[in-house]
Design a protein around this motif. Sequence first.
Motif, short mmCIF file in Angstrom:
data_model
loop_
_atom_site.label_atom_id
_atom_site.label_comp_id
_atom_site.label_asym_id
_atom_site.label_seq_id
_atom_site.Cartn_x
_atom_site.Cartn_y
_atom_site.Cartn_z
N THR A 218 0.73 -1.15 0.12
CA THR A 218 0.08 0.07 0.07
C THR A 218 0.78 1.35 -0.02
N ALA A 219 1.76 1.28 0.73
CA ALA A 219 2.67 2.44 0.70
C ALA A 219 3.43 2.44 -0.48
N VAL A 220 3.92 1.66 -1.37
CA VAL A 220 4.31 1.67 -2.56
C VAL A 220 3.11 2.24 -3.50
N ALA A 221 2.07 1.69 -3.35
CA ALA A 221 0.83 2.19 -4.30
C ALA A 221 0.53 3.61 -4.05
N LEU A 222 0.60 4.20 -2.86
CA LEU A 222 0.15 5.47 -2.40
C LEU A 222 1.40 6.50 -2.84
N ASN A 223 2.52 5.98 -2.95
CA ASN A 223 4.15 6.84 -3.21
C ASN A 223 3.75 7.78 -2.22
N LYS A 224 3.76 7.36 -0.75
CA LYS A 224 3.67 8.35 0.32
C LYS A 224 4.79 7.87 1.37
N PRO A 225 5.73 8.81 1.74
CA PRO A 225 6.87 8.41 2.50
C PRO A 225 6.04 7.84 4.00
N ILE A 226 6.82 6.91 4.58
CA ILE A 226 6.40 6.62 5.84
C ILE A 226 7.15 6.77 7.01
N GLY A 227 6.61 7.41 7.77
CA GLY A 227 7.43 7.78 8.96
C GLY A 227 7.35 7.11 10.29
N ASP A 228 8.48 7.17 11.15
CA ASP A 228 7.97 6.61 12.49
C ASP A 228 8.87 7.35 13.30
N PRO A 229 8.44 7.85 14.68
CA PRO A 229 9.01 8.58 15.54
C PRO A 229 10.44 8.15 16.09
N SER A 230 10.48 6.88 16.42
CA SER A 230 11.83 6.03 16.75
C SER A 230 12.83 6.08 15.60
N ALA A 231 12.71 6.28 14.47
CA ALA A 231 13.70 6.50 13.49
C ALA A 231 14.26 7.89 13.34
N SER A 232 15.53 7.77 12.71
CA SER A 232 16.09 9.05 12.41
C SER A 232 15.43 9.89 11.39
N ALA A 233 15.45 11.17 11.64
CA ALA A 233 14.64 12.16 10.52
C ALA A 233 15.68 12.50 9.34
N CYS A 234 15.05 12.79 8.28
CA CYS A 234 15.57 13.36 7.12
C CYS A 234 15.93 15.04 7.18
N PRO A 235 16.89 15.55 6.37
CA PRO A 235 17.08 17.12 6.59
C PRO A 235 15.83 17.48 5.73
N THR B 80 13.52 9.81 -1.85
CA THR B 80 12.88 9.24 -2.59
C THR B 80 11.55 8.58 -1.72
N THR B 81 10.31 8.31 -2.46
CA THR B 81 9.42 7.61 -1.51
C THR B 81 9.33 6.05 -1.69
N PRO B 82 8.43 5.20 -1.13
CA PRO B 82 8.72 3.89 -1.04
C PRO B 82 8.50 3.31 -2.56
N SER B 83 9.52 2.53 -2.91
CA SER B 83 9.43 1.95 -4.35
C SER B 83 10.29 0.81 -4.32
N VAL B 84 10.02 -0.04 -5.43
CA VAL B 84 11.08 -1.36 -5.63
C VAL B 84 12.37 -0.80 -6.01
N VAL B 85 13.29 -1.47 -5.57
CA VAL B 85 14.73 -0.95 -5.76
C VAL B 85 15.43 -2.38 -6.38
N ASN B 86 15.97 -2.38 -7.30
CA ASN B 86 16.96 -3.65 -7.73
C ASN B 86 18.29 -3.25 -7.18
#
Length: 225
Positions: free
Chosen positions: A107-124, A202-208
């Motif tokens: 679903t995250a890939v389909a919506l092309n929306k970044p997924i955040g979590d407060p326990s993870a590091s933040a992006c600039p 980048t947003t969630p996507s398939v990476v080879n």
Amino acid sequence: MGPFWKYTFLTFFFWTNFLISSYVDSKHLSGQKEARDVDLCNECTSCMCFPHHTLDFSCDVVINYGRDFCENYICFHNITCPTVSTTIETTTAPPLPVTCNKTSVITAVALNKPIGDPSASACPDTTYQSPGSLLTQYCGIPLVSNWKQGRKVIDECHSNPNNTLSYTPVSTFAHGHHGVMSGIFIRCINGGFSIIAQTCTTTPSVVNITHGSLYHLTDFHFVLL
């Protein structure tokens, strides 16, 4: 209680008390200081030290006479109860593999929306979310600092290309520590493998991931708990 069992019980009780009384009197008069029977001393000690470890009512008689009876007339020495060890052997459980929520990841890939979590590091750039956020959010794993390094992904693909578990977290590791890139393993491909990942650009996507990828193929390991 039937007549037969009542008679048996009374007979046993009578002779038990008679023998004990006779034995006490004989030892008292003779003043002997050695035990008549080591087994009897052991039984007496067991009744004194572990009265609830037996279902035999014969301990009741010994307990009624008290510790002095055992020490002065049966064992002829002070009774020292043995120490019962309560140490429990423990084993360290091996690290466990993790499975991510497949539906949420797709679903995250389909919506092309970044997924955040407060326990993870933040992006600039707060428009995006770090790679680790996707794993902590959808794989139920704890802080990045607690991740453990598992087997190399490419080695698993070489040995089990068709049986490698899909939708499991992977990450780059350097000297046993989590690296800069992480994602969710999808499948093995020719010359590498595919993951679902997001980065701070980048947003969630398939990476080879192959030998020509930005991130080194051999740096990726499965994440264990």
